[in-house]
Scaffold this motif. Structure first.
Motif, PDB file in Angstrom:
ATOM      1  N   LEU A 120       0.827  -1.205   0.000  1.00  0.00           N
ATOM      2  CA  LEU A 120       0.000   0.000   0.000  1.00  0.00           C
ATOM      3  C   LEU A 120       0.862   1.257   0.000  1.00  0.00           C
ATOM      4  N   ALA A 121       1.992   1.209   0.721  1.00  0.00           N
ATOM      5  CA  ALA A 121       2.895   2.357   0.738  1.00  0.00           C
ATOM      6  C   ALA A 121       3.455   2.625  -0.656  1.00  0.00           C
ATOM      7  N   ILE A 122       3.829   1.559  -1.359  1.00  0.00           N
ATOM      8  CA  ILE A 122       4.338   1.716  -2.724  1.00  0.00           C
ATOM      9  C   ILE A 122       3.238   2.259  -3.636  1.00  0.00           C
ATOM     10  N   GLY A 123       2.027   1.730  -3.495  1.00  0.00           N
ATOM     11  CA  GLY A 123       0.916   2.219  -4.306  1.00  0.00           C
ATOM     12  C   GLY A 123       0.614   3.676  -4.046  1.00  0.00           C
ATOM     13  N   LEU A 124       0.624   4.084  -2.772  1.00  0.00           N
ATOM     14  CA  LEU A 124       0.368   5.487  -2.451  1.00  0.00           C
ATOM     15  C   LEU A 124       1.474   6.384  -2.979  1.00  0.00           C
ATOM     16  N   ALA A 125       2.723   5.904  -2.897  1.00  0.00           N
ATOM     17  CA  ALA A 125       3.838   6.687  -3.437  1.00  0.00           C
ATOM     18  C   ALA A 125       3.670   6.902  -4.938  1.00  0.00           C
ATOM     19  N   TRP A 126       3.172   5.890  -5.636  1.00  0.00           N
ATOM     20  CA  TRP A 126       2.924   6.023  -7.071  1.00  0.00           C
ATOM     21  C   TRP A 126       1.797   7.017  -7.337  1.00  0.00           C
ATOM     22  N   VAL A 127       0.711   6.924  -6.560  1.00  0.00           N
ATOM     23  CA  VAL A 127      -0.422   7.843  -6.732  1.00  0.00           C
ATOM     24  C   VAL A 127       0.003   9.284  -6.473  1.00  0.00           C
ATOM     25  N   LEU A 128       0.846   9.487  -5.474  1.00  0.00           N
ATOM     26  CA  LEU A 128       1.292  10.836  -5.123  1.00  0.00           C
ATOM     27  C   LEU A 128       2.396  11.356  -6.043  1.00  0.00           C
ATOM     28  N   GLY A 129       2.868  10.510  -6.939  1.00  0.00           N
ATOM     29  CA  GLY A 129       3.925  10.927  -7.858  1.00  0.00           C
ATOM     30  C   GLY A 129       5.301  10.934  -7.240  1.00  0.00           C
ATOM     31  N   VAL A 130       5.461  10.236  -6.115  1.00  0.00           N
ATOM     32  CA  VAL A 130       6.761  10.197  -5.448  1.00  0.00           C
ATOM     33  C   VAL A 130       7.740   9.335  -6.223  1.00  0.00           C
ATOM     34  N   THR A 131       7.254   8.248  -6.810  1.00  0.00           N
ATOM     35  CA  THR A 131       8.129   7.331  -7.519  1.00  0.00           C
ATOM     36  C   THR A 131       7.334   6.556  -8.567  1.00  0.00           C
ATOM     37  N   PRO A 132       7.937   6.238  -9.697  1.00  0.00           N
ATOM     38  CA  PRO A 132       7.268   5.347 -10.660  1.00  0.00           C
ATOM     39  C   PRO A 132       7.314   3.914 -10.152  1.00  0.00           C
ATOM     40  N   VAL A 133       6.392   3.108 -10.608  1.00  0.00           N
ATOM     41  CA  VAL A 133       6.328   1.709 -10.200  1.00  0.00           C
ATOM     42  C   VAL A 133       6.371   0.823 -11.435  1.00  0.00           C
ATOM     43  N   HIS A 134       7.269  -0.123 -11.453  1.00  0.00           N
ATOM     44  CA  HIS A 134       7.308  -1.131 -12.508  1.00  0.00           C
ATOM     45  C   HIS A 134       7.980  -2.371 -11.966  1.00  0.00           C
ATOM     46  N   LEU A 135       7.616  -3.515 -12.502  1.00  0.00           N
ATOM     47  CA  LEU A 135       8.105  -4.779 -11.985  1.00  0.00           C
ATOM     48  C   LEU A 135       9.519  -5.068 -12.476  1.00  0.00           C
ATOM     49  N   ALA A 136      10.364  -5.463 -11.553  1.00  0.00           N
ATOM     50  CA  ALA A 136      11.709  -5.894 -11.912  1.00  0.00           C
ATOM     51  C   ALA A 136      11.671  -7.348 -12.362  1.00  0.00           C
ATOM     52  N   PRO A 137      12.663  -7.803 -13.127  1.00  0.00           N
ATOM     53  CA  PRO A 137      12.707  -9.219 -13.523  1.00  0.00           C
ATOM     54  C   PRO A 137      12.764 -10.131 -12.292  1.00  0.00           C
ATOM     55  N   GLY A 138      12.178 -11.306 -12.428  1.00  0.00           N
ATOM     56  CA  GLY A 138      12.216 -12.268 -11.332  1.00  0.00           C
ATOM     57  C   GLY A 138      11.303 -11.906 -10.177  1.00  0.00           C
ATOM     58  N   THR A 139      10.127 -11.335 -10.488  1.00  0.00           N
ATOM     59  CA  THR A 139       9.225 -10.856  -9.444  1.00  0.00           C
ATOM     60  C   THR A 139       8.753 -11.977  -8.530  1.00  0.00           C
ATOM     61  N   TRP A 140       8.179 -13.024  -9.113  1.00  0.00           N
ATOM     62  CA  TRP A 140       7.575 -14.060  -8.289  1.00  0.00           C
ATOM     63  C   TRP A 140       8.596 -14.832  -7.465  1.00  0.00           C
ATOM     64  N   PRO A 141       9.735 -15.233  -8.021  1.00  0.00           N
ATOM     65  CA  PRO A 141      10.731 -15.886  -7.153  1.00  0.00           C
ATOM     66  C   PRO A 141      11.165 -14.992  -5.991  1.00  0.00           C
ATOM     67  N   SER A 142      11.268 -13.684  -6.250  1.00  0.00           N
ATOM     68  CA  SER A 142      11.667 -12.772  -5.179  1.00  0.00           C
ATOM     69  C   SER A 142      10.617 -12.710  -4.084  1.00  0.00           C
ATOM     70  N   LEU A 143       9.341 -12.691  -4.471  1.00  0.00           N
ATOM     71  CA  LEU A 143       8.272 -12.610  -3.489  1.00  0.00           C
ATOM     72  C   LEU A 143       8.149 -13.901  -2.683  1.00  0.00           C
ATOM     73  N   VAL A 144       8.368 -15.041  -3.353  1.00  0.00           N
ATOM     74  CA  VAL A 144       8.349 -16.318  -2.627  1.00  0.00           C
ATOM     75  C   VAL A 144       9.515 -16.387  -1.653  1.00  0.00           C
ATOM     76  N   SER A 145      10.689 -15.968  -2.119  1.00  0.00           N
ATOM     77  CA  SER A 145      11.865 -15.959  -1.241  1.00  0.00           C
ATOM     78  C   SER A 145      11.641 -15.044  -0.046  1.00  0.00           C
ATOM     79  N   MET A 146      10.901 -13.956  -0.259  1.00  0.00           N
ATOM     80  CA  MET A 146      10.607 -13.020   0.813  1.00  0.00           C
ATOM     81  C   MET A 146       9.801 -13.691   1.924  1.00  0.00           C
ATOM     82  N   GLN A 147       8.875 -14.574   1.545  1.00  0.00           N
ATOM     83  CA  GLN A 147       8.091 -15.282   2.552  1.00  0.00           C
ATOM     84  C   GLN A 147       8.983 -16.205   3.387  1.00  0.00           C
TER      85      GLN A 147
END
Length: 298
Positions: A120-147
């Motif tokens: 939600l913080a990343i989404g709000l930052a995008w809405v407020l124009g603080v930072t662009p949002v785009h997916l980096a390569p290897g998204t799903w393995p990174s998210l699984v590793s995060m768990q």
């Protein structure tokens, strides 16, 4: 006359049960003992990093993990030496609490909820124009590793939570729930100084990093404290803390690769807004009350 059965039953000890009335006053000797051991131990363990290499010191990881255990050491000293409750494990929120699903449910809520706050913080930052949002390569393995990393880090995070939410929050309970939550979060922040002032977390040695960390600990401390209050157990806050430590940098790397600073995370000002909104919602719902833990097995 006192029978043998009556003699075998110890008197009720309110300090072992969050559902019981709080003690009439704060045991300041216990609180000061806790803070001296936690703060002093943290600086003592981190001293080799300050003497040589800082974050580049090859001993940074083991010493950093050791620093995370100092609140548990402090809690044990303060509890066993000063407070001396009849059931130390229950006082610290370590005793198994029935029904088990209550503890498990809040642990799952904390583990997943912290990651949702990061998104939600990343989404709000995008809405407020603080930072662009785009997916980096290897998204799903990174998210699984995060768990997996979050579950692993929970073990180390428990070392902090036994101190801050296990001991200090109940110890400050006579001040009132709100004051106890805010004060425990406030003193939790500067405890991070030995590592934060070396550039950890915020990437700068400027003292302002410690101020930012303290804002974060006050806000997150309220949420972690809420988990402690609602579950009568320290484990849910440990799972939330583990998720926080594992997800902060990973979410930025996945959704905001190359981001400058931590503004889009819960460690930065955009994340603070998200967490503050959640806290306001919980306050409005009158959700900050001490749970009745039911039967504990020790």
């Amino acid at each position: 006359m006192i029978t043998e059965n009556e003699r075998a039953v110890p008197p009720a000890d309110p300090s072992t049960d969050l559902a019981a009335p709080p003690a009439p006053r704060v045991r300041w000797a216990a609180v000061v003992t806790f803070l001296l051991v936690a703060y002093g131990g943290g600086w003592l363990i981190a001293l080799p990093l300050w003497r040589s290499g800082g974050l580049a010191n090859p001993l940074f990881l083991p010493l950093g993990l050791a620093v995370m255990l100092t609140p548990t050491l402090a809690a044990l000293v303060a509890t066993l030496v000063v407070v001396r409750p009849a059931r130390p494990a229950r006082f610290l929120g370590l005793a198994p609490v029935r029904p088990w699903r209550r503890t498990a449910g809040y642990a799952l809520l904390g583990f997943v909820g912290v990651q949702v706050l990061g998104l939600l913080a990343i989404g709000l930052a995008w809405v407020l124009g603080v930072t662009p949002v785009h997916l980096a390569p290897g998204t799903w393995p990174s998210l699984v590793s995060m768990q997996l990393l979050g579950l692993l880090v929970t073990v180390a995070a428990l070392g902090e939570e036994i101190g801050w939410r296990g001991f200090l929050l109940p110890a400050l309970r006579p001040l009132g729930t709100g004051r106890a939550l805010l004060l425990s979060g406030l003193v939790w922040g500067p405890w991070h100084a030995p590592l934060v002032l070396l550039g950890y977390n915020y990437g700068t040695t400027n003292p302002s990093a410690l101020i930012m960390m303290t804002v974060t600990t006050i806000l997150m401390g309220v949420l972690f404290g809420w988990l402690r209050l609602r579950s009568a157990s320290v484990y849910p806050s440990a799972f939330a803390h583990g998720a926080l430590n594992a997800s902060g940098g990973t979410l930025l790397a996945v959704f905001v690769p190359g981001a400058a600073g931590v503004a889009p995370s819960v460690l930065g000002w955009v994340g603070w807004l998200v967490v503050a909104l959640v806290v306001v919602a919980l306050v409005a719902a009158r959700s900050f009350r001490w749970a009745r833990p039911g039967a504990a097995t020790s």
